[in-house]
Enzyme design. Structure first.
Site, PDB file in Angstrom:
ATOM      1  N   LYS A  77      -7.350  15.615 -21.428  1.00 36.98           N
ATOM      2  CA  LYS A  77      -6.338  15.538 -20.377  1.00 36.98           C
ATOM      3  C   LYS A  77      -5.916  16.933 -19.904  1.00 36.98           C
ATOM      4  CE  LYS A  77      -2.693  13.259 -21.552  1.00 36.98           C
ATOM      5  NZ  LYS A  77      -2.116  14.283 -22.318  1.00 36.98           N
ATOM      6  N   THR A  79      -7.663  19.620 -20.164  1.00 38.16           N
ATOM      7  CA  THR A  79      -8.828  20.219 -19.512  1.00 38.16           C
ATOM      8  C   THR A  79      -8.918  19.756 -18.055  1.00 38.16           C
ATOM      9  OG1 THR A  79      -9.924  20.180 -21.658  1.00 38.16           O
ATOM     10  CG2 THR A  79     -11.333  20.511 -19.738  1.00 38.16           C
ATOM     11  N   ARG A 100       2.702  21.724 -20.892  1.00 37.79           N
ATOM     12  CA  ARG A 100       3.508  21.964 -22.088  1.00 37.79           C
ATOM     13  C   ARG A 100       2.939  23.117 -22.906  1.00 37.79           C
ATOM     14  NH1 ARG A 100       3.050  16.611 -24.961  1.00 37.79           N
ATOM     15  NH2 ARG A 100       1.095  16.697 -23.814  1.00 37.79           N
ATOM     16  N   LYS A 111      -8.106  20.791 -35.630  1.00 41.00           N
ATOM     17  CA  LYS A 111      -8.762  21.527 -34.568  1.00 41.00           C
ATOM     18  C   LYS A 111      -8.471  20.830 -33.241  1.00 41.00           C
ATOM     19  CE  LYS A 111     -13.426  23.020 -33.465  1.00 41.00           C
ATOM     20  NZ  LYS A 111     -13.334  24.462 -33.274  1.00 41.00           N
ATOM     21  N   ALA A 279       4.475  13.371 -26.989  1.00 47.06           N
ATOM     22  CA  ALA A 279       4.780  12.129 -26.276  1.00 47.06           C
ATOM     23  C   ALA A 279       4.895  10.932 -27.200  1.00 47.06           C
ATOM     24  CB  ALA A 279       3.714  11.872 -25.219  1.00 47.06           C
ATOM     25  N   PHE A 307      -0.376  12.259 -24.325  1.00 50.60           N
ATOM     26  CA  PHE A 307      -1.086  11.068 -24.791  1.00 50.60           C
ATOM     27  C   PHE A 307      -1.372  10.101 -23.645  1.00 50.60           C
ATOM     28  CE2 PHE A 307       0.959  12.409 -28.945  1.00 50.60           C
ATOM     29  CZ  PHE A 307      -0.212  12.932 -29.457  1.00 50.60           C
ATOM     30  N   PHE A 387     -18.996  14.018 -20.466  1.00 51.41           N
ATOM     31  CA  PHE A 387     -19.542  14.781 -21.586  1.00 51.41           C
ATOM     32  C   PHE A 387     -21.058  14.845 -21.419  1.00 51.41           C
ATOM     33  CE2 PHE A 387     -16.448  15.260 -25.260  1.00 51.41           C
ATOM     34  CZ  PHE A 387     -15.330  15.094 -24.473  1.00 51.41           C
ATOM     35  N   TRP A 415     -15.037  20.886 -17.824  1.00 46.56           N
ATOM     36  CA  TRP A 415     -15.277  21.603 -19.078  1.00 46.56           C
ATOM     37  C   TRP A 415     -16.464  22.557 -18.890  1.00 46.56           C
ATOM     38  CZ3 TRP A 415     -18.481  23.181 -22.849  1.00 46.56           C
ATOM     39  CH2 TRP A 415     -17.919  23.532 -24.095  1.00 46.56           C
TER      40      TRP A 415
END
Lengths: 562, 562
Positions: A77, A79, A100, A111, A279, A307, A387, A415
């Site tokens: 999100k 990204t 945020r 990670k 959230a 989220f 992806f 990405w």
């Protein structure tokens, strides 16, 4: 099968990127050196004079980015938020991002950064993910100064007759530290304080974080701080920060933290990163000051809420937007094929295998969030965050599922490609804003009872059958209405993994009941927190915390930070 | 009688002062914009490249400022440190000041800044006294991240066989919070961690603060962090940060905190303010990096050590100086007539009355500290920090008491007059440095036993008869020698108010015994802490904390901060 063997990590991409002095980025949005309080060459706070000056400017359009329920497969999100900003930037729009700021809890624990990924990141990512400009530390300090002042009040004669069994103000650390969830303090005899049960929350769940994020300015911040309920006295009446007389000291500790932080993306799009409530256990949106300031400086503001749309977006619309008068012109719902396959029942280890049946089954999760955003009367666009391992068949399947339902959809590859990978999404977003008539309406009225507000969210946003209140919560419902808090919105604390309060129920569960175990007054923030299921306001560390892989070289460069 | 009716408060003087952009101050000591990491316009950290570059420069002379035992009457050690720096600056010397950064604990608790006073202050005083550049928050965070990682290690299988009854690493907050001194954590059942006794120290007493202050650079910092002992295993062997494998993560959290902070005095003399251990419960000196860097940039460095010469100066000479190879060329001992009168038996309420008999009686406290500094082989000058209410007779009495003992002495009026009020002192200091042959020698050898090192400090620095060890401490003496820690220096934790371990014994007590109740290994810092008397590593708040008077206006200006 992994095709990512030679792909650079987020931190490598960030460290290789060209970063401009923040003053150059600021100049592009009409700010000068005098508007900035520099924190190194690449970060700055906007001065209070500048914030004041901007208040009277006209506002740009706000675009809210939300997502499906997260899974271990990742959604991206942040990204997409960054990439969409960069894409609009490439299209020549005057655009800012409002996001945020990260908490060190997840950073040291698991990670996964909060600064985007790949070629859609905000910089300097190491600083932002570590101490940044110290906002979270200021909040932790104010939170714990208040706790110390409460316990000192008990110790020094307890003039306000605070019932030490009914102190609701908890201490905080900006870390994942499960051993601090339930503690006994004040042990060791009369000079060591009054023994009592206590607990620590992670800083992002502190009411002070919510207050800072919802305040319009420093004056409003102080007012809100003074209204915070910290305890009940022996007559069971609420005791506030104002009663203790320490709102001035707390506001003083927050005088810099309340100013938004200017940074840039890899493509030099300006971003305000400010405030960081989660959230699931808080209201999940960056500060009102950041969103509003960004909207004064740009024609388009891309902002995210935490989220899935059941948590962050619901709270953006019912809490932040309503309190600050911000209405998004469009909502982007981020989904990944991998995550939808998990919602369709595929275990994480098998995500590498093509499975369009599972994708179709998992699509129900996305569909529910689409329905929810539509019920708010808002235009929406689904962003498929592509992806490299997604197969053509899977992409085609998801696109046609959306088209069948007449859901506007765009593939994004931010990405891998940065803003260029978000151009299709950006164009769809601009198109939706232009062609759709926004008819925003909240799902509940503030005049509804607390109970009914919670029920509305459970039924209309989560798709549940009903809500059940513990006997403690039932009593609190009555008490809170009697204290005059009945007209506040509700802030649901719920697992992020499911639309229900049971994290194991993926996809689109139905016929479930949500269990409210306890309510918490956040009168300064201006909402009532409803704690559901087993959700905890202090996370724990995993078996092998991310901290074990972190390091710093002799020149001060971060290693192993994502 | 008060003659201060129209005198401005410290914060008013600070807010009215003209502050220069820090870049201009930096230019005067040969630094450019590239050497600085700005934190706003008036604060900057020196970059790691600059610190490295300076290492090979030749070193200036270090002047150490210490004091008599403090009383509620005030001594003004920081004020004289700043004023002496300004005076040398006025005399055309290339001078820098190196000081500690304040803790929020005392700031929120008791009125009294750590940034000097009157016209001898460092600026921007509000920022320095609040969050400054975040160093203390970084230390608190690293301290508590380590604690969370230890408890998580227990929770996740306890591979290192840590005995949860023998965890010596405590949590920390940078606040006065007595209710956190003794706590029980990990309550609530198996998923909430392993229940155990724990406690919180104030951040300035954290070993990480000491490590940061004694490290030569980031590499040394990481090495020292890895050596810190956090617990003992079931075989009673020490368990270190290195065993846990998290020194890299901790060093990463401290990568910016380790760089010294450049600010200026009201008279624009450059000052490095960095690190802030208290001298009663820690080693009481600003960082080695700050003192060394200042000595590379200037011909004279004025640095202070906390509380009286029995605490800060002793630790400067035995711990900081020895470990870093820093020898002061002269020592200034600050005294006030008011404080000496209290040492001579006058209660605080009667300090306004002339009383040269009490002054003469209280002079014994000053005399003891003079003897101590002489025993180290160092030239010294007594600085009488003049208050407006001091009478001529009292001033004459004190001057002649010093002259009779052949103690070099100078009156200073730096609070009222800034550097000009310190010219006489500055000239005496220069004179002492020029004419006296320094023959520095520590009072104990590192090869002495821990027990004898403590005894030496008690007898030769405090003037006590002997030292007594609790049975716990006796056992620790043996254990620590067996772990190979016997050759470390000792860091005494003792009340600041008395030469003895009993805060009520003012003046120059004799025939007393100091009680060591417990030892604490600080293997990363490189010393053994000896806790004496009732000294506590977490202070409490007073009946009416300073926080009650603090406020901030709508423009963000601090109110009531001293």
């Amino acid at each position: 099968m992994s095709v990512n063997i030679n792909v650079k990590s987020d931190i490598e991409i960030a460290q290789d990127a060209t970063i401009k002095p923040i003053i150059e980025v600021a100049e592009k949005i009409g700010l000068t050196n005098d508007d900035l309080e520099l924190y190194g060459k690449y970060k700055a706070k906007l001065s209070s004079e500048t914030l004041k000056k901007l208040e009277t400017e006209k506002s740009g359009k706000v675009i809210l980015v939300t997502a499906i329920n997260p899974t271990p497969a990742g959604e991206g999100k942040s990204t997409v938020t960054v990439g969409l900003g960069d894409a609009l930037h490439q299209l020549g729009k005057k655009v800012m991002i409002a996001m945020r700021e990260p908490s060190l809890g997840p950073t040291m624990g698991i990670k996964g950064g909060a600064t985007g990924g790949g070629y859609a990141q905000v910089l300097p990512m190491e600083d932002i993910n570590l101490h940044f400009t110290g906002d979270l530390h200021a909040i932790t300090t104010a939170n714990n100064a208040l706790a110390a002042l409460i316990d000192n009040h008990l110790q020094q004669g307890n003039e306000l007759n605070i019932d030490q069994r009914r102190i609701v103000w908890k201490r905080a650390v900006d870390l994942n530290d499960r051993a601090l969830r339930k503690v006994i303090i004040g042990l060791g005899g009369p000079i060591q304080g009054v023994p009592r049960e206590d607990g620590f929350d992670i800083t992002v769940a502190s009411e002070i974080m919510a207050v800072l994020c919802l305040a319009n300015d420093l004056k409003d911040l102080k007012l809100r701080l003074s209204r915070m309920v910290v305890a009940y006295n022996f007559k069971k009446e609420p005791v506030t920060v104002g009663d203790l007389g320490v709102e001035g000291a707390l506001a003083l500790l927050l005088k810099d933290a309340v100013k938004p932080n200017l940074v840039q993306t890899i493509e030099h799009t300006p971003a305000l990163i400010h405030g960081g409530p989660f959230a699931n256990i808080a209201h999940g949106c960056n500060s009102v000051i950041a969103t509003k300031t960004a909207s004064k400086l740009a024609d388009y503001v891309i902002t995210e809420a935490g989220f899935g749309a059941d948590l962050g977006a619901e709270k953006f619309l019912h809490i932040k937007g309503r309190s600050a008068g911000i209405k998004p012109e469009a909502v982007v719902i981020v989904a990944t094929i991998r995550a939808l396959k998990m919602h369709g029942g595929v275990p994480k280890t098998e995500l590498g295998q093509e499975n369009s049946n599972a994708l179709t089954a998992g699509f129900t999760n996305l569909k529910k969030h689409v329905e929810t955003i539509k019920s708010f009367g808002l235009p929406l666009i689904v962003a498929i965050n592509k992806f490299v391992a997604d197969t053509d068949l899977e992409v085609e399947t998801l696109l046609s599922l959306c088209e069948k339902e007449e859901i506007p959809v765009a593939l994004t590859e931010v990405w891998e490609k940065g803003g260029k990978g978000g151009l299709a999404l950006a164009e769809k977003v601009l198109n939706e804003i232009e062609n759709n008539q926004m008819d925003f309406n909240p799902l509940y009225d503030l005049s509804d009872s607390i109970e009914n507000k919670i029920r509305t969210v459970v039924q209309n946003v989560y798709g549940g059958k009903d809500v059940e209140f513990s006997s403690k919560a039932q009593k609190q419902l009555k008490d809170f209405e009697s204290f005059g808090w009945g007209s506040l919105p509700v802030c649901m604390a719920k697992t992020q993994y499911s639309l229900s309060d049971d994290p194991s129920k993926l996809g689109r569960p139905t016929d479930f009941v949500v269990h409210v175990r306890e309510l918490k007054p956040s009168i300064g923030a201006g909402f009532i927190v409803a704690l559901t299921g087993d959700v905890m306001t202090m996370p724990g560390l995993p078996k092998s915390p991310a901290a074990l892989k972190m390091d710093v070289d002799e020149e001060g460069n971060a290693i192993g930070l994502f």
